[in-house]
Design a protein around this motif. Structure first.
Motif, PDB file in Angstrom:
ATOM      1  N   PRO A 164       0.803  -1.233   0.000  1.00  0.00           N
ATOM      2  CA  PRO A 164       0.000   0.000   0.000  1.00  0.00           C
ATOM      3  C   PRO A 164       0.831   1.276   0.000  1.00  0.00           C
ATOM      4  CG  PRO A 164      -0.790  -1.556   1.660  1.00  0.00           C
ATOM      5  CD  PRO A 164       0.557  -2.033   1.215  1.00  0.00           C
ATOM      6  N   HIS A 169      -5.713   3.292  -3.280  1.00  0.00           N
ATOM      7  CA  HIS A 169      -6.927   2.477  -3.343  1.00  0.00           C
ATOM      8  C   HIS A 169      -7.448   2.362  -4.775  1.00  0.00           C
ATOM      9  CE1 HIS A 169     -11.443   2.027  -2.873  1.00  0.00           C
ATOM     10  NE2 HIS A 169     -10.959   0.916  -2.350  1.00  0.00           N
ATOM     11  N   GLN A 197      -4.919 -12.029   5.194  1.00  0.00           N
ATOM     12  CA  GLN A 197      -4.528 -10.643   5.431  1.00  0.00           C
ATOM     13  C   GLN A 197      -4.012  -9.985   4.155  1.00  0.00           C
ATOM     14  OE1 GLN A 197      -3.482 -13.279   7.226  1.00  0.00           O
ATOM     15  NE2 GLN A 197      -4.601 -12.967   9.134  1.00  0.00           N
ATOM     16  N   GLU A 201      -5.286  -6.760   1.384  1.00  0.00           N
ATOM     17  CA  GLU A 201      -4.478  -5.675   0.821  1.00  0.00           C
ATOM     18  C   GLU A 201      -4.564  -5.669  -0.702  1.00  0.00           C
ATOM     19  OE1 GLU A 201      -0.503  -5.307   2.147  1.00  0.00           O
ATOM     20  OE2 GLU A 201      -1.054  -5.059   4.263  1.00  0.00           O
ATOM     21  N   PHE A 204      -7.610  -3.974  -1.589  1.00  0.00           N
ATOM     22  CA  PHE A 204      -7.546  -2.519  -1.388  1.00  0.00           C
ATOM     23  C   PHE A 204      -6.946  -1.821  -2.607  1.00  0.00           C
ATOM     24  CE2 PHE A 204      -5.065   1.214  -0.093  1.00  0.00           C
ATOM     25  CZ  PHE A 204      -6.062   2.001   0.471  1.00  0.00           C
TER      26      PHE A 204
END
Length: 290
Positions: A164, A169, A197, A201, A204
């Motif tokens: 990220p 986004h 997890q 991401e 995202f």
């Protein structure tokens, strides 16, 4: 009496010779730019993603300078003759890009789309960077704005920690996970590039309708990756992904390139192994409850 040069000396001499040839692109040396040789970029097959590799990474996507990676896609101020800003954003990421075969194969298919290879191993990353530079030099043109391979680049990064930091986004349209390390031992499963997890991401940074492509020659890992995208093992992330039906993959050129152009896929083909493919589509974000 000195003996023959060792491997490190040969590698250093080779790198210096390549740098001189690169300088020739700007008219200082002259010479033919050749593709880098893998034997001068040897490194271990895998790197520990949990180690402190002293990596440099941007604080946020807004702080990332892409102009040096894609100079042909930089808007120029004609009056001041200085670079202004990127005309496009990176849309395709090859996570664990290896020696860059996928990027090279995809580049002519999407000449207007910026693609990035992300690799943790230092020597392998250097190889891809030099390979792209050589291909650009071999195909440079004074008449065309976008010459071949200007839309691909690579950098060293640990995507398990910093993905990220590079992409905002819903920026990416495609993510590729080609022949990731299977980490067979159960205590090593936490190092797999696919998990509940990490899949959150990926969701995202991937736009709705975007795709994650996975391929491996290990059936157990293939089942693990699918399970951690769309089954209960995925937790809340399963609400964001759906598997693309096999019949849709037959007409997808990316699947063909992923299956045939990467170094690992060629190795599996030579050894007569099987390839297991799954493509996941990013769903629309669910509506917030009233």
């Amino acid at each position: 009496m000195t003996g023959p040069p060792n491997k490190r000396q040969k590698r250093d001499e080779y790198r210096k010779a390549q740098e001189k040839l690169k300088a020739g692109v700007n008219g200082t040396e002259g010479g033919k730019i050749e593709l880098p040789k893998k034997k001068f970029y040897r490194q271990r097959a895998h790197a520990n993603p949990f180690s402190d590799h002293a990596l440099q990474y941007p604080e946020s996507p807004a702080n990332m300078d892409w102009t040096t990676h894609y100079p042909a896609f930089v808007e120029q101020d004609t009056e001041k003759n200085i670079a202004q800003a990127m005309t496009k954003e990176v849309e395709i990421a090859d996570i664990g890009c290896g020696f860059g075969g996928l990027l090279i194969g995809l580049s002519p298919l999407f000449p207007e789309t910026l693609m990035l290879g992300m690799e943790l191993r230092t020597q392998v990353t250097d190889y891809v960077i030099n390979r792209v530079a050589a291909l650009r030099a071999q195909n440079q043109s004074a008449t065309e704005r976008y010459t071949p391979y200007q839309n691909i680049s690579a950098l060293r990064s640990n995507t398990m920690k910093f993905l990220p930091n590079y992409f905002h986004h819903a920026q990416l349209s495609k993510i590729f996970l080609c022949f990731p390390d299977p980490h067979f031992k159960q205590r090593k499963h936490k190092a797999r590039i696919v998990s509940a997890q990490l899949n959150a991401e990926y969701a995202f940074v991937t736009k709705p309708g975007g795709l994650v492509y996975t391929i491996t020659d290990v059936e157990e890992l293939h089942q693990w990756m699918v399970k951690h995208f769309v089954s209960e093992e995925a937790g809340d992330a399963r609400e964001l992904w759906e598997r693309v039906p096999a019949e849709e993959l037959e007409s997808d050129p990316c699947v063909k390139v992923m299956s045939e152009e990467t170094e690992e896929s060629k190795k599996v083909t030579r050894n007569g192994g099987k390839k297991f493919i799954a493509v996941l589509r990013r769903k629309q974000d669910p509506e917030w409850p009233n």
